[in-house]
Design a protein around this motif. Structure first.
Motif, PDB file in Angstrom:
ATOM      1  N   LYS A   1       0.806  -1.217   0.000  1.00 58.03           N
ATOM      2  CA  LYS A   1       0.000   0.000   0.000  1.00 58.03           C
ATOM      3  C   LYS A   1       0.841   1.271   0.000  1.00 58.03           C
ATOM      4  O   LYS A   1       0.454   2.282  -0.595  1.00 58.03           O
ATOM      5  CB  LYS A   1      -0.960  -0.006   1.189  1.00 58.03           C
ATOM      6  CG  LYS A   1      -2.019  -1.108   1.120  1.00 58.03           C
ATOM      7  CD  LYS A   1      -2.969  -1.042   2.304  1.00 58.03           C
ATOM      8  CE  LYS A   1      -4.029  -2.141   2.210  1.00 58.03           C
ATOM      9  NZ  LYS A   1      -4.968  -2.109   3.364  1.00 58.03           N
ATOM     10  N   GLU A   2       1.990   1.223   0.652  1.00 62.13           N
ATOM     11  CA  GLU A   2       2.844   2.407   0.698  1.00 62.13           C
ATOM     12  C   GLU A   2       3.424   2.720  -0.679  1.00 62.13           C
ATOM     13  O   GLU A   2       3.465   3.876  -1.109  1.00 62.13           O
ATOM     14  CB  GLU A   2       3.967   2.207   1.714  1.00 62.13           C
ATOM     15  CG  GLU A   2       3.493   2.191   3.166  1.00 62.13           C
ATOM     16  CD  GLU A   2       2.781   3.479   3.551  1.00 62.13           C
ATOM     17  OE1 GLU A   2       3.285   4.576   3.191  1.00 62.13           O
ATOM     18  OE2 GLU A   2       1.713   3.405   4.196  1.00 62.13           O
ATOM     19  N   GLN A   3       3.875   1.674  -1.383  1.00 60.11           N
ATOM     20  CA  GLN A   3       4.396   1.883  -2.736  1.00 60.11           C
ATOM     21  C   GLN A   3       3.310   2.420  -3.660  1.00 60.11           C
ATOM     22  O   GLN A   3       3.564   3.314  -4.476  1.00 60.11           O
ATOM     23  CB  GLN A   3       4.948   0.568  -3.297  1.00 60.11           C
ATOM     24  CG  GLN A   3       6.244   0.086  -2.662  1.00 60.11           C
ATOM     25  CD  GLN A   3       6.818  -1.111  -3.410  1.00 60.11           C
ATOM     26  OE1 GLN A   3       6.967  -1.085  -4.634  1.00 60.11           O
ATOM     27  NE2 GLN A   3       7.149  -2.165  -2.682  1.00 60.11           N
ATOM     28  N   MET A   4       2.118   1.875  -3.527  1.00 59.91           N
ATOM     29  CA  MET A   4       1.024   2.323  -4.375  1.00 59.91           C
ATOM     30  C   MET A   4       0.631   3.768  -4.059  1.00 59.91           C
ATOM     31  O   MET A   4       0.394   4.575  -4.969  1.00 59.91           O
ATOM     32  CB  MET A   4      -0.177   1.389  -4.205  1.00 59.91           C
ATOM     33  CG  MET A   4       0.058  -0.038  -4.660  1.00 59.91           C
ATOM     34  SD  MET A   4       0.217  -0.205  -6.460  1.00 59.91           S
ATOM     35  CE  MET A   4      -1.507  -0.084  -6.953  1.00 59.91           C
ATOM     36  N   LYS A   5       0.578   4.089  -2.810  1.00 60.94           N
ATOM     37  CA  LYS A   5       0.199   5.443  -2.399  1.00 60.94           C
ATOM     38  C   LYS A   5       1.192   6.484  -2.907  1.00 60.94           C
ATOM     39  O   LYS A   5       0.814   7.600  -3.284  1.00 60.94           O
ATOM     40  CB  LYS A   5       0.107   5.518  -0.871  1.00 60.94           C
ATOM     41  CG  LYS A   5      -0.338   6.869  -0.327  1.00 60.94           C
ATOM     42  CD  LYS A   5      -1.764   7.195  -0.741  1.00 60.94           C
ATOM     43  CE  LYS A   5      -2.231   8.502  -0.117  1.00 60.94           C
ATOM     44  NZ  LYS A   5      -3.582   8.896  -0.608  1.00 60.94           N
ATOM     45  N   ALA A   6       2.450   6.086  -2.969  1.00 54.47           N
ATOM     46  CA  ALA A   6       3.488   7.021  -3.417  1.00 54.47           C
ATOM     47  C   ALA A   6       3.332   7.399  -4.887  1.00 54.47           C
ATOM     48  O   ALA A   6       3.892   8.416  -5.329  1.00 54.47           O
ATOM     49  CB  ALA A   6       4.867   6.405  -3.184  1.00 54.47           C
ATOM     50  N   LEU A   7       2.569   6.613  -5.626  1.00 47.05           N
ATOM     51  CA  LEU A   7       2.373   6.891  -7.049  1.00 47.05           C
ATOM     52  C   LEU A   7       1.075   7.626  -7.350  1.00 47.05           C
ATOM     53  O   LEU A   7       0.700   7.784  -8.515  1.00 47.05           O
ATOM     54  CB  LEU A   7       2.383   5.572  -7.837  1.00 47.05           C
ATOM     55  CG  LEU A   7       3.706   4.811  -7.886  1.00 47.05           C
ATOM     56  CD1 LEU A   7       3.520   3.470  -8.576  1.00 47.05           C
ATOM     57  CD2 LEU A   7       4.777   5.623  -8.593  1.00 47.05           C
TER      58      LEU A   7
ATOM     59  N   PRO B   1      -7.286   1.094  -6.562  1.00 42.48           N
ATOM     60  CA  PRO B   1      -5.909   1.555  -6.340  1.00 42.48           C
ATOM     61  C   PRO B   1      -5.226   2.016  -7.626  1.00 42.48           C
ATOM     62  O   PRO B   1      -4.443   2.975  -7.609  1.00 42.48           O
ATOM     63  CB  PRO B   1      -5.213   0.317  -5.750  1.00 42.48           C
ATOM     64  CG  PRO B   1      -6.307  -0.476  -5.126  1.00 42.48           C
ATOM     65  CD  PRO B   1      -7.485  -0.281  -6.028  1.00 42.48           C
ATOM     66  N   TYR B   2      -5.536   1.354  -8.727  1.00 42.60           N
ATOM     67  CA  TYR B   2      -4.918   1.740  -9.996  1.00 42.60           C
ATOM     68  C   TYR B   2      -5.555   2.996 -10.570  1.00 42.60           C
ATOM     69  O   TYR B   2      -4.853   3.848 -11.137  1.00 42.60           O
ATOM     70  CB  TYR B   2      -5.019   0.588 -10.999  1.00 42.60           C
ATOM     71  CG  TYR B   2      -4.230  -0.633 -10.581  1.00 42.60           C
ATOM     72  CD1 TYR B   2      -2.835  -0.619 -10.594  1.00 42.60           C
ATOM     73  CD2 TYR B   2      -4.867  -1.790 -10.149  1.00 42.60           C
ATOM     74  CE1 TYR B   2      -2.101  -1.730 -10.196  1.00 42.60           C
ATOM     75  CE2 TYR B   2      -4.144  -2.910  -9.753  1.00 42.60           C
ATOM     76  CZ  TYR B   2      -2.764  -2.871  -9.777  1.00 42.60           C
ATOM     77  OH  TYR B   2      -2.054  -3.969  -9.381  1.00 42.60           O
ATOM     78  N   MET B   3      -6.868   3.142 -10.431  1.00 40.32           N
ATOM     79  CA  MET B   3      -7.507   4.363 -10.923  1.00 40.32           C
ATOM     80  C   MET B   3      -6.971   5.588 -10.195  1.00 40.32           C
ATOM     81  O   MET B   3      -6.820   6.663 -10.791  1.00 40.32           O
ATOM     82  CB  MET B   3      -9.027   4.261 -10.762  1.00 40.32           C
ATOM     83  CG  MET B   3      -9.684   3.113 -11.524  1.00 40.32           C
ATOM     84  SD  MET B   3      -9.312   3.086 -13.291  1.00 40.32           S
ATOM     85  CE  MET B   3     -10.165   4.551 -13.856  1.00 40.32           C
ATOM     86  N   SER B   4      -6.642   5.426  -8.923  1.00 35.23           N
ATOM     87  CA  SER B   4      -6.117   6.547  -8.142  1.00 35.23           C
ATOM     88  C   SER B   4      -4.718   6.955  -8.579  1.00 35.23           C
ATOM     89  O   SER B   4      -4.270   8.074  -8.329  1.00 35.23           O
ATOM     90  CB  SER B   4      -6.091   6.172  -6.654  1.00 35.23           C
ATOM     91  OG  SER B   4      -7.397   5.911  -6.182  1.00 35.23           O
ATOM     92  N   ILE B   5      -4.028   6.042  -9.236  1.00 34.86           N
ATOM     93  CA  ILE B   5      -2.668   6.325  -9.695  1.00 34.86           C
ATOM     94  C   ILE B   5      -2.679   7.149 -10.982  1.00 34.86           C
ATOM     95  O   ILE B   5      -1.710   7.829 -11.313  1.00 34.86           O
ATOM     96  CB  ILE B   5      -1.899   4.999  -9.880  1.00 34.86           C
ATOM     97  CG1 ILE B   5      -1.553   4.413  -8.515  1.00 34.86           C
ATOM     98  CG2 ILE B   5      -0.632   5.182 -10.699  1.00 34.86           C
ATOM     99  CD1 ILE B   5      -0.968   3.018  -8.585  1.00 34.86           C
ATOM    100  N   LEU B   6      -3.797   7.127 -11.713  1.00 36.21           N
ATOM    101  CA  LEU B   6      -3.873   7.868 -12.969  1.00 36.21           C
ATOM    102  C   LEU B   6      -3.964   9.374 -12.737  1.00 36.21           C
ATOM    103  O   LEU B   6      -4.615   9.840 -11.803  1.00 36.21           O
ATOM    104  CB  LEU B   6      -5.094   7.421 -13.771  1.00 36.21           C
ATOM    105  CG  LEU B   6      -5.026   6.046 -14.422  1.00 36.21           C
ATOM    106  CD1 LEU B   6      -6.393   5.691 -15.005  1.00 36.21           C
ATOM    107  CD2 LEU B   6      -3.950   5.999 -15.506  1.00 36.21           C
ATOM    108  N   LYS B   7      -3.338  10.113 -13.629  1.00 36.88           N
ATOM    109  CA  LYS B   7      -3.479  11.566 -13.618  1.00 36.88           C
ATOM    110  C   LYS B   7      -4.890  11.953 -14.070  1.00 36.88           C
ATOM    111  O   LYS B   7      -5.676  11.111 -14.498  1.00 36.88           O
ATOM    112  CB  LYS B   7      -2.469  12.197 -14.588  1.00 36.88           C
ATOM    113  CG  LYS B   7      -1.014  12.039 -14.211  1.00 36.88           C
ATOM    114  CD  LYS B   7      -0.140  12.687 -15.283  1.00 36.88           C
ATOM    115  CE  LYS B   7       1.341  12.568 -14.959  1.00 36.88           C
ATOM    116  NZ  LYS B   7       2.199  13.170 -16.015  1.00 36.88           N
ATOM    117  N   THR B   8      -5.200  13.223 -13.994  1.00 37.73           N
ATOM    118  CA  THR B   8      -6.454  13.722 -14.548  1.00 37.73           C
ATOM    119  C   THR B   8      -6.514  13.377 -16.042  1.00 37.73           C
ATOM    120  O   THR B   8      -5.538  13.577 -16.772  1.00 37.73           O
ATOM    121  CB  THR B   8      -6.553  15.244 -14.367  1.00 37.73           C
ATOM    122  OG1 THR B   8      -6.561  15.539 -12.969  1.00 37.73           O
ATOM    123  CG2 THR B   8      -7.819  15.787 -15.012  1.00 37.73           C
TER     124      THR B   8
END
Length: 379
Positions: free
Chosen positions: A260-266, A285-292
């Motif tokens: 979760k920490e690695q994912m949050k950092a992205l 989790p992956y949708m949150s990693i995408l930019k606008t």
């Protein structure tokens, strides 16, 4: 096949089915012209099988198969896990070989050419999608390379065989000097990731790409991403793939998706994501990693998709899917691979190892695509 069925029915009515059916079988055997390996039932175990290919028509080419890649579709159809399996099933839709005969109206190929055949061998050729070279989305549906029903009512049989007869429209030129043993996976795995990358403009140097899953599709998505000049991050559930992702395939970053920490950092850092994972996995989790306005393309096939709608709404993100590609784009992809020396990572096997390879494929025990050496092992 229809004639045989009628004959057998008549024989049953006459009460002489055993003797005359055997005579029918023996007569049929004499005309069988193609050697292959087929699964006879849901055990999915392939074994030698002889059958007939159609005669070469004026627009057809006959391809002597040298190699055939092994896709997870081979598992699904040989074991009756996807739609209805039309046994005997001769699998294989990553086919490469050499033209051995060409019809009188064939203009794109000549005897001796190196060619490929992908996931479909026919379409209506008349709808808007076929007209645009997007035959894979044919309004009337495509005829798949194996386990399909062609317009003449015959069952299509794939590349675990000595040769195949295909209309020239659905065949592709393999670039000169490109090894046939490496070209096979491009005909399904390669075009499956290349097509959406081009469609969604994932070929812009300097942009960032995430690749979920590092198998047959995922490793080619990484290679295409690097060839396009992208910054590539690989997501995997296994730390064991880190070294190969970074050093063999050339990815820029590696993330264990369960951390979760690695994912949050992205958070909000990637322009694009290609999701090749077929197992069920969370999407939020992956949708949150995408930019606008970021895009996630699904090319794997999990059993369901669950995500919070607000992850799409706030951030103007897109979740979309993609199959393989049309004929124009498939040829474009092959030419791109030839020009940029993009080669799949494969494990070559003889046809006699097909069942063990299918078992290993189920266990994800391959790096990264099995390719059957048809010409040197099928006899």
């Amino acid at each position: 096949m229809c004639v045989n069925s009628v004959q057998v029915t008549v024989l049953v009515e006459l009460g002489s089915v055993s003797l005359l059916t055997e005579n029918l079988r023996m007569a049929s055997d004499k005309s069988e012209n193609c050697l292959g390996w087929a699964a006879r039932d849901e055990s999915g175990v392939p074994s030698p099988y002889e059958f007939n290919r159609r005669a070469v028509g004026k627009d057809d080419i006959s391809v002597r198969i040298t190699h055939c890649g092994m896709c997870y579709a081979d598992v699904l159809y040989t074991r009756g896990k996807s739609r209805k399996s039309l046994y005997p099933v001769v699998p294989g839709h990553e086919i490469v070989g050499i033209v051995q005969e060409a019809g009188s109206d064939v203009h794109r190929f000549k005897i001796g050419d190196h060619v490929g055949v992908g996931t479909y061998v026919n379409s209506c050729r008349d709808c808007e999608y076929c007209d645009d070279g997007l035959e894979v989305h044919c309004a009337d549906g495509i005829v798949t390379t194996f386990n399909g029903v062609d317009v003449d009512g015959t069952i299509t049989r794939g590349g675990y065989s000595s040769f195949i007869v295909v209309h020239e429209r659905y065949c592709y030129k393999i670039p000169e000097d490109y090894p046939l043993s490496l070209a096979a996976p491009l005909l399904c795995a390669g075009i499956t990731v290349y097509a959406p990358m081009i469609r969604h403009k994932m070929n812009q140097p300097g942009k960032s790409l995430g690749v979920i899953g590092l198998g047959g599709l995922g490793h080619l998505a990484v290679k295409f991403g690097k060839a396009f000049g992208l910054n590539v991050t690989v997501f995997s559930t296994s730390m064991s793939k880190k070294e190969e992702a970074l050093n063999l395939l050339g990815a820029d970053n590696f993330v264990v998706s369960s951390d979760k920490e690695q994912m949050k950092a992205l958070d909000k850092s990637l322009d694009f994501i290609i999701d090749t994972a077929s197992g069920d996995h969370p999407f939020d989790p992956y949708m949150s990693i995408l930019k606008t306005a970021g895009i996630l393309v699904l090319v794997g096939a999990p059993s369901e998709i669950k995500l919070a709608p607000l992850n799409l709404i706030f951030g103007m993100r897109t979740l979309t899917g993609s199959a393989t590609g049309g004929t124009k784009q498939t040829q474009e992809m092959l030419d791109f691979c030839g020009a940029h020396k993009i080669y799949p990572e494969v494990e070559g096997i003889p046809i006699q190892y097909a069942n063990e390879a299918l078992e290993r494929l189920i266990k994800k025990d391959v790096k990264y695509r099995f390719v059957i050496d048809i010409e040197n092992s099928l006899n």
